[in-house]
Motif scaffolding. Structure first.
Motif, PDB file in Angstrom:
ATOM      1  N   MET A   1      40.410  37.265  42.761  1.00 17.72           N
ATOM      2  CA  MET A   1      39.059  36.760  42.936  1.00 17.72           C
ATOM      3  C   MET A   1      38.607  36.137  41.625  1.00 17.72           C
ATOM      4  N   PHE A   2      37.747  35.147  41.733  1.00 20.66           N
ATOM      5  CA  PHE A   2      37.271  34.371  40.602  1.00 20.66           C
ATOM      6  C   PHE A   2      35.755  34.268  40.723  1.00 20.66           C
ATOM      7  N   THR A   3      35.028  34.635  39.685  1.00 21.48           N
ATOM      8  CA  THR A   3      33.568  34.640  39.712  1.00 21.48           C
ATOM      9  C   THR A   3      33.026  33.804  38.563  1.00 21.48           C
ATOM     10  N   ALA A   4      32.070  32.949  38.867  1.00 20.60           N
ATOM     11  CA  ALA A   4      31.405  32.140  37.844  1.00 20.60           C
ATOM     12  C   ALA A   4      29.937  32.536  37.849  1.00 20.60           C
ATOM     13  N   VAL A   5      29.533  33.336  36.886  1.00 23.61           N
ATOM     14  CA  VAL A   5      28.169  33.853  36.822  1.00 23.61           C
ATOM     15  C   VAL A   5      27.303  32.926  35.980  1.00 23.61           C
ATOM     16  N   THR A   6      26.180  32.513  36.548  1.00 24.57           N
ATOM     17  CA  THR A   6      25.208  31.735  35.787  1.00 24.57           C
ATOM     18  C   THR A   6      23.978  32.603  35.588  1.00 24.57           C
ATOM     19  N   GLU A   7      23.578  32.763  34.343  1.00 26.06           N
ATOM     20  CA  GLU A   7      22.369  33.526  34.022  1.00 26.06           C
ATOM     21  C   GLU A   7      21.255  32.545  33.729  1.00 26.06           C
TER      22      GLU A   7
END
Length: 98
Positions: A1-7
């Motif tokens: 799985m690949f996650t791109a978190v934007t804060e």
């Protein structure tokens, strides 16, 4: 799985509108993205200002394809001024999943 978190840093007075606008954009642009497993908008608890957009992709290839897609352009083409004061993207790859 690949996650791109934007804060996103959002001042308290703008949080409700930010949440509504971002949620509407997610529903309008992310429903048919290949390889997107799920996505969440996490709101801060009391007194905090950092929202997190947390999409999970099957793999890096699916994430990269999304960043080159019409869905990505549509999600990031909002002509209205941003309600966020700042944003930062951090990309993660799952090491362990239980």
């Amino acid at each position: 799985m690949f996650t791109a978190v934007t804060e996103f840093t959002v001042a308290a007075p703008a949080q409700g509108a930010f949440q509504d606008n971002f949620t509407a954009s997610m529903r309008a642009t992310l429903t048919d993205v290949p390889g997107l497993r799920n996505t969440r908008l996490l709101r801060p608890r009391k007194g905090a200002h950092g929202y997190l957009a947390d999409p999970d992709f099957e793999d890096d290839t699916a994430f990269t394809a999304y960043t080159l897609s019409e869905a990505f352009r549509a999600a990031h083409a909002d002509p209205t001024p941003s309600l966020a004061d700042d944003n930062r993207v951090t990309v993660f790859e799952a090491v362990t999943q239980v």
